[in-house]
Design an enzyme around this catalytic site. Structure first.
Site, short mmCIF file in Angstrom:
data_model
loop_
_atom_site.label_atom_id
_atom_site.label_comp_id
_atom_site.label_asym_id
_atom_site.label_seq_id
_atom_site.Cartn_x
_atom_site.Cartn_y
_atom_site.Cartn_z
N GLY A 105 0.80 -1.23 0.00
CA GLY A 105 0.00 0.00 0.00
C GLY A 105 0.82 1.26 0.00
N GLY A 108 3.82 -3.18 -3.75
CA GLY A 108 3.75 -3.38 -5.20
C GLY A 108 4.01 -2.06 -5.91
N ARG A 109 3.02 -1.18 -5.80
CA ARG A 109 3.04 0.09 -6.50
C ARG A 109 4.34 0.88 -6.31
NH1 ARG A 109 0.02 3.28 -8.89
NH2 ARG A 109 0.03 5.51 -8.64
N CYS A 162 -14.83 2.43 -27.48
CA CYS A 162 -16.21 2.90 -27.58
C CYS A 162 -16.87 2.99 -26.21
CB CYS A 162 -16.99 2.00 -28.52
SG CYS A 162 -16.31 2.10 -30.17
N GLU A 163 -16.37 3.89 -25.40
CA GLU A 163 -16.91 4.15 -24.06
C GLU A 163 -16.63 5.61 -23.76
OE1 GLU A 163 -17.80 2.03 -21.26
OE2 GLU A 163 -17.63 0.11 -22.30
#
Ligand code: LLP
Length: 866
Positions: free
Chosen positions: A711, A749-750, A817-818
């Site tokens: 975290g 991780g990050r 396409c969003e």
């Protein structure tokens, strides 16, 4: 060489200098230089000055009618002060300065008997500016800049307003100032550089009157309007307005551009640098006002002008006013009572108290009284309360503070304020008020919390992307960078700037492409390796499973953490047999567990279910249990992994049952684990987790390891503070000292990979819709879903045009396409062309691993720079 004479219609520049800026000879030389440079620009110059610093106080003292001897002594002191300054300026005392000092001595000696108290006081006080301007005219002229002395009272005419009493008419007068072409023409005939007084005007009866607090700024603004100046410059001791009071928030950023209404709002809600009154004269004629630092003229300062449309909606400032008094009035069924509010407010009028904020409910009206608008003493409030008690129940709450967020279009930014609102949720909030002009939202809280909370709120606004420090047209340097004594912590220059040529080549070969920079990964690894209290670091491979990154981190001494059979397979195929591995699947199937059990990984179980239904498969194994500590944290709701709102972990009340089932099955629980969420920047967090797990573990007996999760966040917005690794080291050392019996593991991780990766894409199209411009690139949420999923903020640059000025404002979108296919909103970039390479920064964590083949678009390629 003196410049050629100016044409009659040359533009005007009004320059205002305050008390300290006119108090010494070096400061006057500064004024000389600045005025001459404006004249050299081809402008007529009007200098507006305050009294020398401290002089207005002395004059007020004289006007407070001490005995005649005292008054004479004070007048004499002022004479000596002005003579001494002439001396420093190597200027013979000019005859007209003598004459004004004589006038003052006579006024002081005579007292108010003849003129009347208020007009006499105004006359006395006006002498501060009359003296400084007289002295200035003589000095500037003697130095070769012919400067005409102008009597401000000939130009500024006070108008009596119906709501003013005699006192405000004389001591806090209002002037109506409109473009006066006759005055402009008359002055153009008289000269090119003028000096006049701030603070004073003349009323309809021909008396000298004063403009009240902030009077010199207001004078400059009136002159700006009268002359329809090209600009008004306020020269002061700070470079402009800041995003917060720098005395409270050292990281407050210089506001480089504001519109009149925003500036007015910031000035009225706490900023001292400008008096709020001085903006309204300039608004209608659209004369810009510039705030500049006399000592640091090279700094850009703040420009206040008409509204600029092409701006990212942003909070501009957070300000705080202390000493606020709240009056809460209760009455049962007040809305049925016709005239209740009228009765209530009549009492405020009666006691001369002006109401600032109002909030109301069925049976309650609460209002605030602001000391800057009121002469608030406890007697006035007590008298008010006594009168109000006749019509309702009254409660006076003080001392309070009003914390205000200012920014145009506040309502459209509310969704970005969740962290800030959560912070207010911890406090006693007495009143919330949203201004009807959509420019501010104010929270009234207890006064004692303000100093503590303000810097935190400022950081949070940056972190939430609500205060858009990325927009360098709006936000300048931090106060501490400009004026601080502590050395500034310079943000590390992003590696991709130095690798630009390589990246442009890579993008020309193939696009879209992820590029990872291994030296950055190794650098992050070494920072955490320095944490002496951590026994083992497991890299959470879910952030980025690229084999080169896994290898590099293992070489740096990291163990690994996996959450699925797929991750296990990559890890086992990539790193040496000796590397310890954790396996922490969530809602895993029996087959998932079987896959883990077939490896050497230590398994962490995060539910009771597997132990209830198929515990036998864990017989003889060492296990860890993931505990839900009841709360989650993180950069977004969707990445918080604690509390009943999240699906992770064993609730504490089920821990004993889980331990029993594990024991019965013949498994050994050797560790407890908790991971509360992702993107946490507060070092204290991991100490708290360790403490809580340790307290639980002490009861269990078999536990030897505490895994306090990952975290660890990295700042994404410019100016957002980073995780303080030294502070983390201290926090962990402390908790370790209290519970030395456990091994401490972490699983970031990050932190390891976020900054190491960029996503390169190329521009397909540019499309305008009204004022909005879309810049479409060749990949979007299919490659990087974080902006669409979490509103995550990734820095975006046009790598092809890195040095070009960022003059366009784009919505950066992909080809999917969003409507949610957005990489970045309201980004200031250079005018971009088809084929340009766009770089999305900080894409090394949760980028490629979260990509999809939606719309059957190909995966972005991945390249590693060793
Ligand atoms: N340990 C456990 C048990 C985890 O679930 C996670 C992340 C980590 C460690 C590593 O957390 P980190 O240090 O990377 O914050 N996709 C989101 C982040 C989700 C994190 C999931 N679990 C994002 O892009 O922000």
């Amino acid at each position: 060489m003196f410049p050629a004479p100016l044409p009659a219609d040359a533009p005007w520049i009004v320059m205002k200098f305050g008390g300290t800026s006119v108090a010494t000879a070096p400061r006057w030389r500064n004024i000389l230089e600045l005025a001459a440079s404006r004249r050299a620009e081809g402008a007529r110059v009007l200098i507006v000055v305050s009294a020398l610093s401290g002089v207005t106080d002395t004059l007020k003292h004289i006007a407070s009618q001490g005995d005649v001897g005292d008054r004479a002594a004070q007048a004499k002191a002022l004479r000596e002060r002005h003579h001494a300054l002439c001396d420093d300026m190597q200027l013979d005392v000019p005859a007209n300065l003598h004459a004004r000092l004589d006038d003052l001595a006579t006024l002081a000696a005579d007292g108010y008997a003849e003129l009347g108290e208020l007009p006499w006081s105004a006359q006395v006080q006006a002498h501060g500016e009359l003296l400084s301007s007289t002295l200035g005219a003589a000095f500037l002229t003697a130095q070769g800049l012919p400067t005409a002395w102008l009597d401000a009272r000939e130009c500024l005419h006070a108008v009596a307003l119906p709501n003013q009493n005699e006192r405000t008419r004389v001591l806090s007068a209002m002037v109506e100032a409109r473009h006066d072409r006759t005055l402009c023409a008359r002055l153009a005939e008289l000269g090119e550089v003028f000096i006049t007084q701030g603070f004073i005007a003349r009323d309809e009866e021909g008396r000298t009157v004063l403009l009240g607090r902030g009077g010199s700024d207001t004078s400059a603004a009136y002159f700006g309007a009268l002359l329809h100046a090209a600009r008004v410059e306020i020269w002061t001791d700070v470079a402009g307005m800041f995003s917060a009071n720098p005395r409270q928030v050292a990281g407050a950023r210089l506001l480089q551009k504001l519109d009149y209404e925003e500036a007015q709002e910031i000035a009225s809600t706490g900023a001292k640098v400008l008096h709020p009154r001085c903006l309204s004269p300039l608004r209608e004629p659209r004369v810009p006002l510039l705030i500049k630092d006399t000592n640091r003229p090279e700094l850009d300062g703040t420009v206040i002008g008409p509204e600029v449309r092409e701006q990212a909606p942003s909070i501009k400032a957070i300000s705080a006013r202390k000493n606020i008094t709240l009056v809460a009035m209760e009455s049962v069924g007040m809305w049925q009572q016709v005239g209740f509010l009228a009765d209530v407010f009549a009492n405020f009028k009666k006691h001369g108290l002006s109401v600032d904020l109002i909030s109301s409910a069925e049976t309650n009206v609460t209002v605030s009284l602001d000391p800057t608008e009121n002469l608030l003493d406890s007697d006035a409030v007590a008298a008010l309360a006594a009168d109000l008690a006749k019509v309702c129940r009254v409660k006076v709450i003080a001392p309070c503070a009003a914390i205000t967020l200012v920014g145009r279009g506040m309502r459209s930014m509310l969704h970005k304020l969740s962290a800030v609102l959560a912070e207010f949720g911890q406090l006693r909030v007495h009143l919330i008020s949203q201004s009807s002009n959509n420019l501010n939202i104010t929270f009234v809280v207890d006064e004692d919390v303000v100093d503590d909370i303000l810097p935190r709120l400022h950081d949070m606004l940056i972190g939430a992307g609500a205060l858009r420090t990325d927009d360098s047209l709006l936000f300048g340097p931090a106060w501490q960078t400009l004026y601080g004594t502590v050395a500034e912590v310079k943000p590390v220059r992003a590696w991709w700037r130095d690798e630009r040529d390589t990246l442009l080549k890579l993008a020309a070969e193939r696009s879209p492409r992820y590029v990872y920079h291994l030296p950055t990964v190794r650098g992050q690894a070494r920072k955490l390796k320095a944490l002496a209290s951590v026994d083992r670091l497991h890299y959470a491979v879910k952030a980025n499973t690229h084999p080169s990154i896994l290898k590099a981190l293992v070489e740096e001494g990291f163990a690994l953490e996996c959450v699925s059979p797929g991750e296990l397979a990559v890890v086992m195929a990539t790193v040496p047999q000796t590397t310890p591995v954790l396996y922490t699947p969530n809602f895993a199937s029996r087959a998932d567990f079987a896959a883990g059990l077939a490896t050497r990984a230590t398994i962490t179980i995060d539910a009771v279910f597997p132990l209830e239904h198929y515990a036998a498969m864990f017989a003889g194994r060492e296990l860890m249990l993931r505990i839900d500590l009841g709360r989650g944290l993180g950069h977004h709701e969707k990445v918080k992994t604690g509390g009943i709102g999240s699906k992770f972990g064993i609730p504490i009340e089920q821990l004993d049952g889980a331990l029993r089932l594990a024991r019965e099955a013949g498994a050994r629980v050797i560790g407890l684990h908790a991971h509360l969420g992702s993107g946490i920047l507060d070092a204290a967090h991991w100490g708290e987790v360790y403490g809580q797990l340790a307290a639980l573990a002490e009861r269990v007996g078999s536990i030897t390891v505490l895994n306090i999760g990952g975290g660890l966040g990295v700042p994404s917005h410019p100016g957002e503070p980073s995780l303080d690794v030294d502070a983390l080291a201290q926090v962990l050392a402390q908790v370790r000292a209290s519970y030395p019996q456990f091994s401490l593991w972490m699983e970031p991780g990050r932190y390891m990979v976020a900054d190491a990766g960029v996503l390169l894409a190329r521009v397909n199209q540019d499309k305008g819709k009204g004022t909005v411009r879309y810049l479409g690139v060749d990949t979007g949420m299919n490659s990087l879903i974080r902006p669409a999923l979490y509103d995550a903020w990734h820095d975006i640059a046009n790598l092809t045009r890195l040095e070009e000025p960022a003059t366009a404002m784009y919505q950066i979108v992909g080809p999917i396409c969003e409507s949610g296919d957005i990489l970045g909103e309201d980004r200031r970039l250079p005018e971009s062309k088809e084929g340009d390479v766009i770089l999305v920064a900080q894409a090394g964590a949760y980028g490629a691993v979260m990509s999809s083949r939606y719309n059957l678009r190909d995966d972005a390629d991945e390249v590693v720079l060793p």
